[in-house]
Scaffold this active site. Structure first.
Site, PDB file in Angstrom:
ATOM      1  N   HIS A 135       1.162  -1.272  -0.038  1.00  0.00           N
ATOM      2  CA  HIS A 135       0.140  -0.159  -0.067  1.00  0.00           C
ATOM      3  C   HIS A 135       1.385   1.415  -0.092  1.00  0.00           C
ATOM      4  O   HIS A 135       1.888   0.771   0.390  1.00  0.00           O
ATOM      5  CB  HIS A 135      -0.919  -0.193   1.773  1.00  0.00           C
ATOM      6  N   LYS A 139      -0.543   4.512   4.712  1.00  0.00           N
ATOM      7  CA  LYS A 139      -1.857   4.171   5.669  1.00  0.00           C
ATOM      8  C   LYS A 139      -1.228   3.688   6.393  1.00  0.00           C
ATOM      9  O   LYS A 139      -0.006   3.064   6.787  1.00  0.00           O
ATOM     10  CB  LYS A 139      -1.643   1.986   4.703  1.00  0.00           C
TER      11      LYS A 139
END
Length: 238
Positions: A135, A139
């Site tokens: 990600h 995040k």
């Protein structure tokens, strides 16, 4: 449909764009700068609330929304150990709630593929199974909620795996999830079955946030006039 957006970051803005495209109206947006606006009077203007915040605020936000009597869609991750508290509130207030670790239609189909592949692979003991998720660097939680869902599905079949572990050398009874944070990746999830002879790999790659946003709006449309607790399996009739 009138929608309240609780969480107005990149995901909230993507949901707003899809909702407007589908003819809905955004009547309330809440972010870190106006949390005091999350009141019963403001929320009751909405038919449905969509909540995408963070692990430290999700339970408080969701509890308020359920008590205010509005149907809630949530995609916040990193707080699920507190889910029993929220389910008690939902039961007490006859609430409406839909949670998904990932709202993408493609990911929810990927979940079904993951369960099927695990069932096919489990009898073949020469293969070891592991997961990887990538990600963007903003995040806040690791592993991702989607990776945890995938791991839990595998462990339902691989009952010898007692828990998942993140970024450490796994013991025989542990399932490894490797987490990487690389910009600008919105989400890549890979399950690998590896043996000395070959590897079998399935991967879902998100190209942008539109898939997540569309799924969240579809979920809101689905729960508007319902009571109870739902998932994307209900929305997609899986």
């Amino acid at each position: 449909m009138k929608i309240a957006l609780i969480g107005y970051g990149k995901m909230g803005k993507a949901i707003e764009a899809i909702a407007l495209e589908r003819g809905h109206e955004i009547v309330l947006t809440i972010d870190a700068h106006n949390t005091d606006a999350l009141t019963a009077d403001n929320v009751k203007k909405a038919d449905v609330a969509i909540e995408f915040t963070g692990p430290h605020t999700a339970l408080e936000n969701l509890t308020k929304l359920i008590r205010f009597g509005v149907p809630v869609v949530s995609g916040s991750t990193g707080w699920l150990e507190k889910m029993p508290k929220l389910l008690s509130e939902i039961s007490q207030h006859n609430g409406t709630f839909l949670y998904a670790s990932n709202f993408s239609i493609g990911v929810n189909l990927f979940f079904e593929l993951n369960k099927k592949l695990a069932a096919l692979m489990h009898p073949h003991k020469d293969y070891t199974v592991s997961l990887e998720e990538i990600h963007h660097t903003e995040k806040k939680d690791a592993p991702s909620g989607t990776a945890i869902t995938l791991a839990e599905q595998i462990m339902e079949v691989y009952t010898e795996k007692k828990k998942w572990v993140n970024d450490v050398q796994p013991a025989a009874e542990e399932l490894l999830i490797t987490s990487k944070r690389i910009d600008p990746a919105p989400g890549i999830h890979t399950i690998t079955y590896s043996s000395e002879i070959d590897d079998i790999t399935i991967t879902h790659t998100a190209h942008n946030r539109k898939g997540f946003a569309l799924g969240a709006v579809l979920a809101a449309e689905f729960i508007r006039d319902k009571k109870g607790v739902f998932s994307m399996k209900d929305v997609l009739d899986l």
